[in-house]
Every structure is written in structure tokens, then in C-alpha cells.
Design a protein around this motif. Structure first.
Motif, short mmCIF file in Angstrom:
data_model
loop_
_atom_site.label_atom_id
_atom_site.label_comp_id
_atom_site.label_asym_id
_atom_site.label_seq_id
_atom_site.Cartn_x
_atom_site.Cartn_y
_atom_site.Cartn_z
N TRP A 1 1.21 4.04 -8.49
CA TRP A 1 1.33 2.97 -7.51
C TRP A 1 1.95 3.43 -6.19
CZ3 TRP A 1 -1.48 -1.19 -7.85
CH2 TRP A 1 -2.02 -1.49 -9.10
N SER A 2 2.50 4.62 -6.17
CA SER A 2 2.98 5.20 -4.91
C SER A 2 1.99 6.22 -4.35
CB SER A 2 4.34 5.87 -5.12
OG SER A 2 4.22 6.94 -6.05
N ALA A 3 0.98 6.58 -5.16
CA ALA A 3 0.07 7.69 -4.83
C ALA A 3 0.86 8.96 -4.54
CB ALA A 3 -0.85 7.32 -3.67
N THR A 4 1.92 9.15 -5.31
CA THR A 4 2.75 10.35 -5.18
C THR A 4 2.44 11.29 -6.35
OG1 THR A 4 4.51 9.15 -4.06
CG2 THR A 4 5.12 11.21 -5.15
N PRO A 5 1.99 12.50 -6.07
CA PRO A 5 1.63 13.43 -7.15
C PRO A 5 2.82 13.77 -8.04
CG PRO A 5 0.87 14.22 -5.01
CD PRO A 5 1.77 13.07 -4.73
N ALA B 1 0.83 -1.20 0.00
CA ALA B 1 0.00 0.00 0.00
C ALA B 1 0.87 1.25 0.00
CB ALA B 1 -0.90 0.00 1.22
N PRO B 2 0.39 2.35 -0.57
CA PRO B 2 1.15 3.60 -0.53
C PRO B 2 1.44 4.04 0.90
CG PRO B 2 -0.64 3.75 -2.13
CD PRO B 2 -0.86 2.48 -1.37
N VAL B 3 2.54 4.74 1.07
CA VAL B 3 2.90 5.28 2.39
C VAL B 3 1.90 6.36 2.77
CG1 VAL B 3 4.68 6.52 3.68
CG2 VAL B 3 5.34 4.75 2.02
N PRO B 4 1.32 6.31 3.97
CA PRO B 4 0.37 7.36 4.38
C PRO B 4 1.03 8.74 4.33
CG PRO B 4 0.26 5.49 5.87
CD PRO B 4 1.43 5.25 4.98
#
Length: 340
Positions: free
Chosen positions: A276-280, A164-167
Motif C-alpha cells: 500500500w506504500s509501493a515501497t519495495p 496514493a503512494p508517494v511519487p
């Protein structure tokens, strides 16, 4: 199954490696073939010199892209025959093509050995230059899109990791700044502006002369490594501390997972990492029209913002958190599961 990649761009090659790994993790069998392994040494030397020139001057890279030809014409016929014999020996009947330059060779293979199933996997949101330069194909291929500019969507994808992506609250308040696999674009100039604004940066350097700015944490891909040397991910690590071969995915993705944004030109591999990292993504000048369409798609989906627009918002981290939240909500089918 055979995954066909090209070493001229990590944004093409690494997704192929990821697909092979995800298939193997599910009990399937996947092999990787890199187009440049079929080329004579002098051609590979020219490619390596071009990589350095494109990294040092983005204008040279843009001009070179327009002049590029179908790389399949540079292959060694004896190496092609040997590869075809290997495919026959292993009983390969399904191929996934990540570079359009493979299509000419696949047509030859089908003419000699009969029909096979072919997926053309598009990492970019429109046809990338390798498919345009290769022209059309007589093969009955299935087109698979990991991003679709015309449809305004992400139809399917290849997981970089199952984690899961890092919060957001657990992330380093740092930006990952890079120029894709060849280190191209305006990221070095923009890094200076971001530093001046008081932001903390991880920058991927591509040669020793890049290690020039104080206050930056530098990382490097081993400059002596090329995708045609082996089937591993790029050796990667903090500058001056040696290189480590990551398994499962590429090492730079670990930095991307921890960052609050990735600042880069909008290559297809960069979109994959962002998803996949949910990083913008903070989007810099594109490498050609296809990357501009990538940028437009990511902005329209709420996953990215142009550098200029973020600058007008005083580089506010709150803006990035909104984009992160949109990425977390993405529900995208796993392409690798379709292939088993």
C-alpha cells in the motif's frame, strides 16, 4: 462484525485494526477482540518477557516458535464467558479471525449459541504457525488470503490508507530498517552494513539499549504498550521525543511511505505495508518457513529483493525503483468492501 486478533504479533493485530477502520469508514460496524485480554496477568507477564528475549536473540525466537502451543488453553474461563455474553448482547453474527488460536473458542461459542459466519483471514501467504498449532476446525469457515504463495498472487488486501503512494521523485533517499512488531531478526547487523555503504537509515528501535549507532535516525514504539491494553495503534515517535497515537493507520507506515525501501524480515504485516506504500522490500532472514514463502512470493512478483542480491548489485537505488514501479501496477481488490 467482530475482528479477532492476537497481541503476540503486530503483523496479526495491526491488520485487524486496519480492517475494522476501513469498515467503519464505509459506514459499517466493527469491533476488535484481542485474545490476550482473556488471559490472566501472569501469562501476559510471561508473554512480555518472551518478547524481550526474542528481540535480543533471534535464535531464541526461532526456538520459541517451534515450542509454542495453542494459546487458547491459557485463557481464563470466566473471561471467556463474559466475552461470549457480550457478543450475544451485541448480536454478533459475523467474525473475521486473524489468529488460529481463536478457532477453538469460536467452536465453543457456536456450540452454545448456534451458527455464525466466519472468515479466516490469512495475512501470511501460507498457513502461519497459529493456525498450525490450533489444528483444524469443525467450523465451516471461508479462507481469505491477503497473499497466496501457492497461487503466486495477492488475491485481495486491506488498505492501510486510501492515499496514493508517494511519487518516487518526492521520497527521502532513506531506508526504513526494522524487525517487525517484536523487533526480531538480523536487521541490526544489516543496518551496520548499509551504513558502511553510505546509505541513510531510519531504524525502529525496541528498547533503549538499541540506540547505539551514530548516523542513524531512530524511532520507537512505546515499550510499555501492548496490544491487549487498548484498541489503538501502537504509540510511536522519534526516539527520545515522546510517543504519538496515530489514527487511521500505524505510525511506522508514514516512514514506509517516504522510504525507497523497507529492510526487514518478510512478515505478513510488512508485505501489507509494502503493497500500500509501493515501497519495495529488501528481505532479510525469515522467522520460520511461512515467512520464507512470503519472501519467495514478493521476489517472484517483482516487489522485493533479498539483501544478498541487492548487495551484489552494489545497493543500487535504480534496482529499487524498478520494484516500486511493479508495486504501483498492482491492482488488488479491497477485502473490506466484501464485508459490507
Amino acid at each position: 462484525m467482530e475482528v479477532l486478533t492476537s497481541g503476540v504479533a503486530l503483523g496479526v493485530h495491526v491488520p485487524g485494526l486496519l480492517l475494522a477502520d476501513r469498515i467503519r469508514e464505509q459506514g459499517g460496524t466493527a469491533y476488535v477482540s484481542v485474545l490476550e485480554r482473556l488471559m490472566p496477568p501472569q501469562t501476559l507477564e510471561t508473554t512480555a518477557r518472551s518478547k524481550q528475549a526474542f528481540h535480543r536473540d533471534f535464535r531464541v525466537a526461532l526456538a520459541g516458535q517451534k515450542l509454542a502451543r495453542n494459546a487458547a488453553v491459557a485463557v481464563d474461563p470466566a473471561a471467556v464467558d463474559q466475552l461470549f455474553a457480550d457478543w450475544q448482547r451485541r448480536g454478533i453474527t459475523r467474525f473475521v479471525v486473524f489468529s488460529g488460536f481463536w478457532l477453538t473458542l469460536l467452536e465453543q461459542y457456536v456450540a452454545q449459541h448456534g451458527p455464525v459466519a466466519v472468515d479466516v483471514c490469512h495475512v501470511d501467504s501460507v498457513r502461519s504457525p497459529s493456525f498450525d498449532k490450533a489444528g483444524g476446525t469443525s467450523l465451516p469457515v471461508r479462507h481469505v488470503w491477503l497473499a497466496d504463495a501457492d497461487g503466486g498472487s495477492v488475491p485481495c488486501s486491506i488498505p492501510v490508507t486510501r492515499d496514493a503512494p508517494v511519487p518516487w521523485a518526492e521520497r527521502d533517499r532513506r531506508l526504513l530498517v526494522h524487525g517487525g512488531g517484536w523487533g526480531m531478526g538480523t536487521y541490526r547487523e544489516r543496518a551496520g552494513e548499509l551504513l558502511s555503504a553510505g546509505l541513510e537509515l531510519d531504524v525502529i528501535a525496541y528498547e533503549q539499549r538499541d540506540l547505539s549507532t551514530s548516523g542513524v535516525r531512530y524511532f520507537m514504539i512505546d515499550p510499555d504498550w501492548h496490544p491487549w491494553l487498548d484498541d489503538g495503534y501502537p504509540p510511536f515517535g522519534p526516539a527520545g521525543q515522546g510517543f504519538v497515537r496515530r489514527t487511521g493507520h500505524h505510525g511506522s507506515f508514514d516512514l514506509c511511505r517516504q522510504a525507497v525501501a523497507s529492510v526487514s524480515k518478510p512478515g505478513g504485516g510488512t508485505l501489507l505495508d509494502s503493497l500500500w506504500s509501493a515501497t519495495p522490500l529488501v528481505l532479510l532472514e525469515p522467522f520460520g518457513a511461512h515467512e520464507q514463502r512470503n519472501a519467495d512470493l514478493w521476489i517472484s512478483l517483482g516487489y522485493g529483493i533479498s539483501f544478498e542480491d541487492w548487495q551484489r548489485k552494489d545497493f543500487a537505488v535504480e534496482v529499487l525503483e524498478e520494484l516500486h514501479t511493479a508495486l504501483l501496477a498492482a491492482d488488488v481488490p479491497d477485502y473490506s468492501k466484501e464485508l459490507l
